[in-house]
Design a protein around this motif. Structure first.
Motif, mmCIF file in Angstrom:
data_model
loop_
_atom_site.group_PDB
_atom_site.id
_atom_site.type_symbol
_atom_site.label_atom_id
_atom_site.label_comp_id
_atom_site.label_asym_id
_atom_site.label_seq_id
_atom_site.Cartn_x
_atom_site.Cartn_y
_atom_site.Cartn_z
ATOM 1 N N TYR A 1 23.398 -49.953 -35.063
ATOM 2 C CA TYR A 1 24.157 -49.767 -33.828
ATOM 3 C C TYR A 1 23.404 -48.871 -32.854
ATOM 4 N N TYR A 2 22.755 -47.848 -33.383
ATOM 5 C CA TYR A 2 22.018 -46.937 -32.502
ATOM 6 C C TYR A 2 20.799 -47.634 -31.891
ATOM 7 N N LEU A 3 20.059 -48.389 -32.693
ATOM 8 C CA LEU A 3 18.871 -49.072 -32.191
ATOM 9 C C LEU A 3 19.223 -50.172 -31.188
ATOM 10 N N CYS A 4 20.438 -50.691 -31.281
ATOM 11 C CA CYS A 4 20.882 -51.747 -30.361
ATOM 12 C C CYS A 4 21.784 -51.188 -29.267
ATOM 13 N N GLU A 5 21.579 -49.919 -28.910
ATOM 14 C CA GLU A 5 22.472 -49.273 -27.945
ATOM 15 C C GLU A 5 22.364 -49.849 -26.544
ATOM 16 N N ASN A 6 21.351 -50.668 -26.268
ATOM 17 C CA ASN A 6 21.213 -51.297 -24.951
ATOM 18 C C ASN A 6 21.648 -52.759 -24.970
ATOM 19 N N LEU B 1 27.502 -53.170 -28.296
ATOM 20 C CA LEU B 1 28.386 -52.101 -27.840
ATOM 21 C C LEU B 1 29.842 -52.555 -27.888
ATOM 22 N N ALA B 2 30.091 -53.777 -27.473
ATOM 23 C CA ALA B 2 31.458 -54.298 -27.488
ATOM 24 C C ALA B 2 31.979 -54.436 -28.910
ATOM 25 N N SER B 3 31.109 -54.849 -29.837
ATOM 26 C CA SER B 3 31.558 -55.017 -31.221
ATOM 27 C C SER B 3 31.933 -53.683 -31.847
ATOM 28 N N ALA B 4 31.265 -52.607 -31.431
ATOM 29 C CA ALA B 4 31.599 -51.279 -31.959
ATOM 30 C C ALA B 4 32.991 -50.867 -31.501
ATOM 31 N N ALA B 5 33.283 -51.127 -30.229
ATOM 32 C CA ALA B 5 34.609 -50.785 -29.725
ATOM 33 C C ALA B 5 35.691 -51.591 -30.437
ATOM 34 N N TRP C 1 26.179 -49.958 -20.337
ATOM 35 C CA TRP C 1 26.589 -48.556 -20.276
ATOM 36 C C TRP C 1 27.475 -48.372 -19.039
ATOM 37 N N ARG C 2 28.766 -48.133 -19.257
ATOM 38 C CA ARG C 2 29.704 -48.072 -18.131
ATOM 39 C C ARG C 2 30.555 -46.798 -18.147
ATOM 40 N N ASN C 3 30.095 -45.782 -18.848
ATOM 41 C CA ASN C 3 30.853 -44.537 -18.883
ATOM 42 C C ASN C 3 30.533 -43.710 -17.639
ATOM 43 N N PRO C 4 31.540 -43.319 -16.859
ATOM 44 C CA PRO C 4 31.287 -42.614 -15.599
ATOM 45 C C PRO C 4 30.762 -41.192 -15.773
ATOM 46 N N LEU C 5 30.830 -40.638 -16.983
ATOM 47 C CA LEU C 5 30.344 -39.271 -17.191
ATOM 48 C C LEU C 5 28.944 -39.227 -17.771
ATOM 49 N N VAL C 6 28.555 -40.244 -18.521
ATOM 50 C CA VAL C 6 27.264 -40.190 -19.217
ATOM 51 C C VAL C 6 26.121 -40.134 -18.213
ATOM 52 N N VAL C 7 26.091 -41.082 -17.287
ATOM 53 C CA VAL C 7 25.112 -41.065 -16.197
ATOM 54 C C VAL C 7 25.862 -41.442 -14.920
ATOM 55 N N PRO C 8 26.302 -40.469 -14.131
ATOM 56 C CA PRO C 8 27.178 -40.741 -12.979
ATOM 57 C C PRO C 8 26.419 -41.273 -11.765
#
Length: 469
Positions: free
Chosen positions: A29-34, A39-43, A250-257
């Motif tokens: 999961y970490y190596l496929c973080e892009n 990412l969707a399967s983890a959620a 990557w769609r988190n508004p805090l990680v990279v705004p």
């Protein structure tokens, strides 16, 4: 993935194979973080309808952390659930330097994005003591970087800067970790000190080395362009960072705004429509994610770029949301803006906001915000001491002084002149509103700056030159 599946075997894997399989899945999961699909399967795997991986064993905790990381960067789950699961891991994980060699350092960025860092610093303090005791410079560097990210999430910018710089200096450039580079770049952005990025090793500057780090470095280039008076180039950098992250899922508004920075820059250049569009998009993302710091920042952004008539209401909502946030600096800045906005019509509300702003600013060491609040309060602020944050050099000299070292001993240990030490101490006395070493010790302790877990108790070791191996 194939290796992990092969370990399952018919009839279910033995315990040893099951543990290895979960560790392999975590790394997958970490190596496929892009990869947006991964990412969707983890959620999906962590959805409220499913039972998440357990936390009784190290392999279970590693897998849960990897899944949480994927769910965090994609904003696939609400921040509250992510934060609760992250603390579930922390509750079962012993605080030691050994966690550095597992997936667990991801736990800190996860908790930071969820605005759920309560309890992390004491845990990391113990891990740092263990790292120093073992003499592991790599472990020390990683833990310092973790502490820097937590302090940044708390709005303690000066302390975060100090830890981030120490994290990079603890090891040689070829031994630096991605986490230490991330911490330094994050501090550079938040503190608006792009020069800090010069210390990031060259090998981390590749576009494909790390999705988050590449985007953050692109934001720094945008900030540098604004400083040079090139707003158009700045906007392009900010938008580029956002596009790259969106393609990776990557769609988190805090990680990279990225949208936050782009909207502010567009507003300054007079492109109001584009600025409003991006700020509204950022606000929608923040509402879905739900972290107080993300939502408060997004509401405050809308107050700047939107219709001025809506600004007081947006800032009131932002201040209310941020009451549960750990980010003291953000809370103070929003309260200051609220006070300035409502003062002409609501003086009592403005004064209450300024008083709370001043308290928070003093607590986190935000001297500029505290000074402005005190200026606006005028005589009403009498009796409130405003302490300007100590620089990293002043803080180090102050700690050595309260440990009992003479000025000459401090100078000899640091390789500087006695006059330089005296100047640092004078600045410390002024900034901490005290006189003499006995008062300095009390002031440092009250400000949370007398941190005995920062390193070894032996002063000679504590002041080793930065970058020494």
């Amino acid at each position: 993935l194939g290796a992990a599946d092969a370990l399952a075997g018919p009839g279910g894997p033995p315990a040893a194979h099951r543990a290895l399989r979960q560790r392999l899945q975590a790394r997958m999961y970490y190596l496929c973080e892009n990869d947006p699909e991964m990412l969707a399967s983890a959620a999906d795997r962590l959805s409220p309808l499913d039972e998440p991986p357990g936390t009784a064993t190290g392999d279970q905790r590693e897998l849960l952390v990897a899944l949480l990381h994927a769910a965090t960067v994609s904003a696939g789950l609400p921040a509250a659930r992510v934060g609760a699961l992250a603390h579930r891991v922390l509750d079962h994980e012993p605080a030691s330097a050994a966690h550095v060699h597992t997936m667990l350092p991801l736990l800190v960025p996860i908790a930071v994005a969820a605005d759920s860092v309560t309890g992390l610093l004491p845990w990391l303090d113990k891990a740092l003591v263990d790292a120093v005791r073992r003499g592991g410079r790599l472990e020390e560097s990683v833990v310092l970087a973790e502490q820097a990210l937590v302090l940044l999430a708390q709005g303690r910018l000066a302390a975060a800067r100090e830890r981030a710089v120490r994290a990079g200096a603890a090891v040689a450039p070829e031994e630096a970790t991605t986490l230490s580079a991330l911490a330094l770049v994050a501090v550079a952005l938040r503190a608006r000190e792009p020069e800090l990025v010069a210390a990031v090793p060259e090998r981390f500057r590749g576009l494909h080395e790390n999705c988050e780090l590449a985007a953050l470095l692109t934001l720094v280039r945008g900030m540098e362009a604004e400083t040079r008076g090139e707003p158009g180039a700045a906007v392009e950098h900010y938008l580029d960072a956002g596009y790259a992250l969106d393609r990776a899922g990557w769609r988190n508004p805090l990680v990279v705004p990225a949208a936050y920075w782009a909207a502010r820059a567009l507003h300054r250049t007079g492109e109001s429509d584009r600025a409003e569009q991006l700020s509204e998009q950022y606000l929608e993302q923040a509402r879905r994610w739900g972290a107080p710091s993300a939502l408060g920042r997004a509401l405050a952004l809308r107050a700047v770029v939107g219709e001025q008539a809506a600004a007081p209401g947006l800032l009131r909502e932002a201040a209310g949301v941020l009451e549960t946030s750990t980010d003291l600096h953000l809370r103070a800045s929003v309260l200051l803006r609220l006070a300035e906005t409502v003062a002409p019509r609501h003086s009592a509300e403005a004064e209450a906001a300024l008083r709370r702003c001043l308290e928070l600013a003093v607590e986190c060491g935000a001297g500029r915000i505290a000074g402005r609040a005190q200026e606006l309060l005028g005589p009403a602020a009498s009796g409130t001491a405003v302490r300007t944050p100590l620089t990293s050099a002043e803080r180090l000299v102050a700690r050595m002084a309260v440990q009992g070292l003479t000025n000459q001993a401090i100078a000899d240990s640091l390789g500087v002149s006695r006059r330089a030490v005296e100047k640092h101490l004078t600045n410390c006395y002024r900034k901490m509103s005290t006189s003499g070493r006995s008062g300095l010790a009390t002031a440092l302790s009250e400000a949370g700056l007398l941190d005995t877990t920062d390193g070894p108790s032996d002063p000679a070791e504590a002041v080793r030159p930065q970058g020494a191996a």
